[in-house]
Design a protein around this motif. Structure first.
Motif, mmCIF file in Angstrom:
data_model
loop_
_atom_site.group_PDB
_atom_site.id
_atom_site.type_symbol
_atom_site.label_atom_id
_atom_site.label_comp_id
_atom_site.label_asym_id
_atom_site.label_seq_id
_atom_site.Cartn_x
_atom_site.Cartn_y
_atom_site.Cartn_z
ATOM 1 N N GLN A 285 38.811 43.434 49.226
ATOM 2 C CA GLN A 285 39.938 42.636 49.696
ATOM 3 C C GLN A 285 40.842 43.511 50.563
ATOM 4 O O GLN A 285 41.390 44.518 50.095
ATOM 5 C CB GLN A 285 40.745 42.071 48.533
ATOM 6 C CG GLN A 285 41.815 41.114 49.062
ATOM 7 C CD GLN A 285 42.551 40.383 47.979
ATOM 8 O OE1 GLN A 285 42.792 40.942 46.905
ATOM 9 N NE2 GLN A 285 42.933 39.151 48.254
ATOM 10 N N GLU A 299 40.768 46.844 48.489
ATOM 11 C CA GLU A 299 40.554 47.093 47.066
ATOM 12 C C GLU A 299 39.125 46.661 46.733
ATOM 13 O O GLU A 299 38.681 45.587 47.135
ATOM 14 C CB GLU A 299 41.557 46.292 46.224
ATOM 15 C CG GLU A 299 41.317 46.479 44.729
ATOM 16 C CD GLU A 299 42.332 45.783 43.844
ATOM 17 O OE1 GLU A 299 43.239 45.104 44.363
ATOM 18 O OE2 GLU A 299 42.206 45.922 42.612
ATOM 19 N N LEU A 301 36.640 45.140 44.440
ATOM 20 C CA LEU A 301 36.681 44.210 43.306
ATOM 21 C C LEU A 301 35.252 43.858 42.912
ATOM 22 O O LEU A 301 34.467 43.370 43.720
ATOM 23 C CB LEU A 301 37.480 42.958 43.686
ATOM 24 C CG LEU A 301 38.967 43.234 43.946
ATOM 25 C CD1 LEU A 301 39.615 42.078 44.699
ATOM 26 C CD2 LEU A 301 39.707 43.503 42.638
ATOM 27 N N ASP A 315 37.442 38.735 35.611
ATOM 28 C CA ASP A 315 38.256 38.356 34.440
ATOM 29 C C ASP A 315 37.374 37.981 33.259
ATOM 30 O O ASP A 315 37.755 38.136 32.107
ATOM 31 C CB ASP A 315 39.114 37.122 34.756
ATOM 32 C CG ASP A 315 40.063 37.396 35.899
ATOM 33 O OD1 ASP A 315 40.257 38.593 36.192
ATOM 34 O OD2 ASP A 315 40.583 36.424 36.485
ATOM 35 N N ILE A 318 35.247 41.778 32.424
ATOM 36 C CA ILE A 318 35.895 43.102 32.329
ATOM 37 C C ILE A 318 36.468 43.346 30.915
ATOM 38 O O ILE A 318 36.268 44.431 30.358
ATOM 39 C CB ILE A 318 36.989 43.265 33.419
ATOM 40 C CG1 ILE A 318 36.326 43.337 34.804
ATOM 41 C CG2 ILE A 318 37.843 44.492 33.159
ATOM 42 C CD1 ILE A 318 35.593 44.608 35.120
ATOM 43 N N GLU A 322 35.366 46.486 28.783
ATOM 44 C CA GLU A 322 36.296 47.540 28.346
ATOM 45 C C GLU A 322 36.170 47.761 26.850
ATOM 46 O O GLU A 322 36.138 48.893 26.381
ATOM 47 C CB GLU A 322 37.732 47.149 28.692
ATOM 48 C CG GLU A 322 37.967 47.098 30.190
ATOM 49 C CD GLU A 322 39.413 47.394 30.575
ATOM 50 O OE1 GLU A 322 40.281 47.303 29.693
ATOM 51 O OE2 GLU A 322 39.652 47.708 31.756
ATOM 52 N N GLU A 389 43.473 52.934 41.175
ATOM 53 C CA GLU A 389 44.453 52.027 40.586
ATOM 54 C C GLU A 389 44.331 52.089 39.067
ATOM 55 O O GLU A 389 43.234 51.955 38.528
ATOM 56 C CB GLU A 389 44.212 50.585 41.051
ATOM 57 C CG GLU A 389 44.415 50.413 42.544
ATOM 58 C CD GLU A 389 44.359 48.945 42.976
ATOM 59 O OE1 GLU A 389 44.264 48.066 42.084
ATOM 60 O OE2 GLU A 389 44.402 48.702 44.190
ATOM 61 N N LYS A 442 51.253 40.021 41.295
ATOM 62 C CA LYS A 442 51.295 38.719 41.956
ATOM 63 C C LYS A 442 52.362 37.800 41.351
ATOM 64 O O LYS A 442 52.993 37.018 42.075
ATOM 65 C CB LYS A 442 49.907 38.068 41.852
ATOM 66 C CG LYS A 442 49.818 36.699 42.489
ATOM 67 C CD LYS A 442 48.385 36.176 42.431
ATOM 68 C CE LYS A 442 48.245 34.830 43.139
ATOM 69 N NZ LYS A 442 49.043 33.769 42.541
ATOM 70 N N GLN A 495 48.554 42.499 50.156
ATOM 71 C CA GLN A 495 47.150 42.167 49.873
ATOM 72 C C GLN A 495 47.193 40.738 49.356
ATOM 73 O O GLN A 495 47.986 40.416 48.476
ATOM 74 C CB GLN A 495 46.625 43.129 48.794
ATOM 75 C CG GLN A 495 45.229 42.863 48.311
ATOM 76 C CD GLN A 495 44.865 43.807 47.144
ATOM 77 O OE1 GLN A 495 45.605 44.753 46.828
ATOM 78 N NE2 GLN A 495 43.752 43.543 46.507
#
Ligand code: C2E
Ligand code: CA
Ligand code: CA
Length: 531
Positions: A285, A299, A301, A315, A318, A322, A389, A442, A495
């Motif tokens: 992005q 970025e 993604l 979403d 991840i 993790e 990031e 955002k 962004q």
């Protein structure tokens, strides 16, 4: 449902059916084998008893023949006949005794004969030399047919029933035969052909209709036979015992199959397979300078491209990645994808950057820095071109995070805090961290232009980045109004969908080239950093 899932389900159903059928079938078969064996053992016992009974009878008769051969009486004298009579009476198995001269019967235990009865034809010679006539009509006494045993000048007559004088079960039949298969006597009419065939056959067996067992000994053959239907009762007993075992094993196997397939169908198992099969692709992005619209980077993604071609949003996987630690190999694959996709573009344009998202574990361990170093070696890509990031979730262990971030900056990477404003970040806490940039979440950009309570927070956050001396990136910029607001409030980069959605590599490269032609080279702060 994709192909892999349906394949797993199909395999599981097959294994489940097999796993259920095999133990039950095996137990049914074993019950049958055991029942057959048990019946055959019983038959064998009966055949042995029959043989024993017959050999006893024979031994008895031979004893009488030996006894008479040893007498010195004048043949057919009163004394001789009396002796024969005494032996016939006292020997249980023999009915009559006879004396021969030149093949003709001279006298018997009943008395003298007319001397015209010839010796009966011999059917079988026993191993000890005694000649056997299986069936003859006793002419002197005129009784039932008898068996004659002849030795030297004498014979004895034995009632055939003496040979199979045993008690047998319902439905069973027995036969006594010579060692050559000539039937001496039977009970319950056994199949004569079967009896004959057993002269040279194994001791136990089965035909289409019967079970049988045979005993051999002393030149005789004893056979016990019963119909196969007799297995039934025995079989049911075995089945009562073994079938539940089979059902139990079947249930166990089915349970294991279900457990394994559920495990294989679990999201975690799917993700593991995806990591192994390298099913991850990276979209980029663009990040643009708000003042000029120039694309200064992107970025990275990650997307999970399923074998059926569908893309899964991060979403959705991840958090699981993790939680399970699979995020680390995924991050490695992202790094590898960035290099594969953009190596040339990054070497060509030193002002271009790619931001990579780090997971908490990577920030804590610092492992990611060595992984990056290894992979960037010999690519020509500079560490300055890779931004990192990190979300505040990665700062749980603040000391470890500080070490990793400091090391990252030492190596030349820029470090940004992701989703800034959504955590508990205090100014004091941020001041202690080695950082280059803040990515304003955002949710704050969304409030711009709306008269909500948080809109004042947005300008406060922008002020905070300035007071910390960091550059700022606004995330999720969707409207011109938002971009204008951010620009006038001094936010450096933006962004969001206003500029572009995340793009596949080739489209991103094209986007970058287009904006470069349109807006010119990278802005000063980026140029300076690239020197
Ligand atoms: P993030 O790091 O905050 O990434 C920004 C997300 O906002 C991306 O969603 C992006 O597509 C979306 N976005 C950007 N501009 C706009 C916009 O104008 N409007 C709206 N509605 N959305 C916008 P995406 O790609 O679904 O990523 C979601 C999250 O997944 C990321 O949030 C990040 O936390 C995580 N993620 C993505 N890739 C990676 C990765 O390689 N490693 C790790 N550890 N996490 C990743
Ligand atoms: Ca991010
Ligand atoms: Ca973010």
């Amino acid at each position: 449902m994709d192909r892999r899932r349906s394949r797993i389900i199909a395999v599981a159903v097959c294994l489940g059916l097999l796993g259920a059928a095999i133990p039950i079938a095996a137990m049914a078969y074993i019950s049958w084998v055991i029942a057959v064996e048990r019946e055959q053992d019983r038959l064998e016992l009966f055949s042995r008893v029959t043989l024993l009974r017959a050999t006893n009878t024979l031994a008895d008769a031979k004893g009488a023949l030996d006894a008479i051969a040893a007498t010195s009486e004048i043949p057919c004298s009163e004394a001789h006949i009396a002796r024969m009579r005494a032996l016939s009476v006292n020997t249980r198995s023999i009915e009559e005794m006879g004396y021969f001269e030149d093949g003709l019967l001279k006298c018997t235990s009943w008395g003298r004969t007319d001397g015209e009865v010839a010796k009966s034809p011999v059917d079988y010679v026993m191993p000890d030399g005694i000649e056997m006539t299986i069936r003859m009509q006793p002419l002197v006494s005129g009784g039932k047919p008898m068996m004659a045993l002849h030795s030297g000048s004498y014979n004895v007559l034995v009632a055939p029933s003496r040979f199979v004088d045993v008690l047998i079960d319902d439905g069973m039949s027995v036969a006594l035969a010579t060692g050559q298969g000539a039937i001496i006597n039977t009970l319950n009419a056994p199949d004569a052909a079967l009896v004959r065939s057993l002269v040279s056959q194994p001791r136990k067996g089965m035909t289409d209709s019967d079970l049988f067992a045979a005993a051999h000994g002393d030149g005789l053959l004893a056979v016990a036979i019963e119909p196969r239907s007799k297995i039934g009762a025995s079989l049911r007993t075995e089945q009562m015992l073994l079938l539940p075992v089979g059902v139990f094993i079947a249930a166990f196997i089915v349970a294991v199959v279900i457990w394994l397939s559920r495990k294989r169908l679990s999201p975690l198992a799917e993700l593991e397979i995806a990591v192994r099969n390298r099913e991850f692709v990276v979209h980029y992005q663009p990040i643009v300078e708000l003042k000029t619209g120039i694309c200064i980077g992107a970025e990275a993604l990650v997307r999970w491209r399923r074998p059926d071609g569908s893309l899964v949003r991060p979403d959705l996987f991840i958090p699981l990645a993790e939680e399970s630690g699979l995020i680390m190999p995924i991050t490695d694959q992202v790094i590898e994808a960035v290099i594969l996709d953009l190596n040339g573009t990054l070497v060509q344009d030193r002002t271009l950057h790619i931001a990579i998202n780090l997971c908490a574990a990577d920030i804590k361990s610092g492992r990611i820095l060595d992984a990056l170093e290894d992979r960037l070696a010999n690519t020509g890509i500079r560490t300055q071109q890779i931004w990192l990031e990190a979300t505040e979730r990665g700062f749980m262990d603040i000391d470890a995070a500080r070490v990793t971030l400091a090391k990252a900056r030492e190596r030349g990477h820029s470090v940004a805090i992701d989703d800034f404003g959504t955590g508990y970040s205090s100014l004091q806490y941020l001041q202690g961290l080695p950082l280059d940039a803040l990515k304003i979440d955002k949710s704050f950009i969304d409030t711009i232009g709306r008269d909500t309570a948080t809109s004042s927070v947005t300008s406060h956050i922008i002020d905070m980045t300035k007071s910390l001396g960091l550059f700022s990136v606004a995330e999720g910029v969707e409207t011109e109004d938002q971009a204008d607001y951010l620009k006038t409030h001094g936010v450096d980069f933006g962004q969001g969908w206003l500029f572009s959605k995340a793009l596949p590599a080739a489209e991103f490269v094209a986007y970058h080239r287009r904006t470069k032609e349109k807006y010119g080279a990278a802005p000063e702060i980026i140029q300076a950093a690239a020197e």
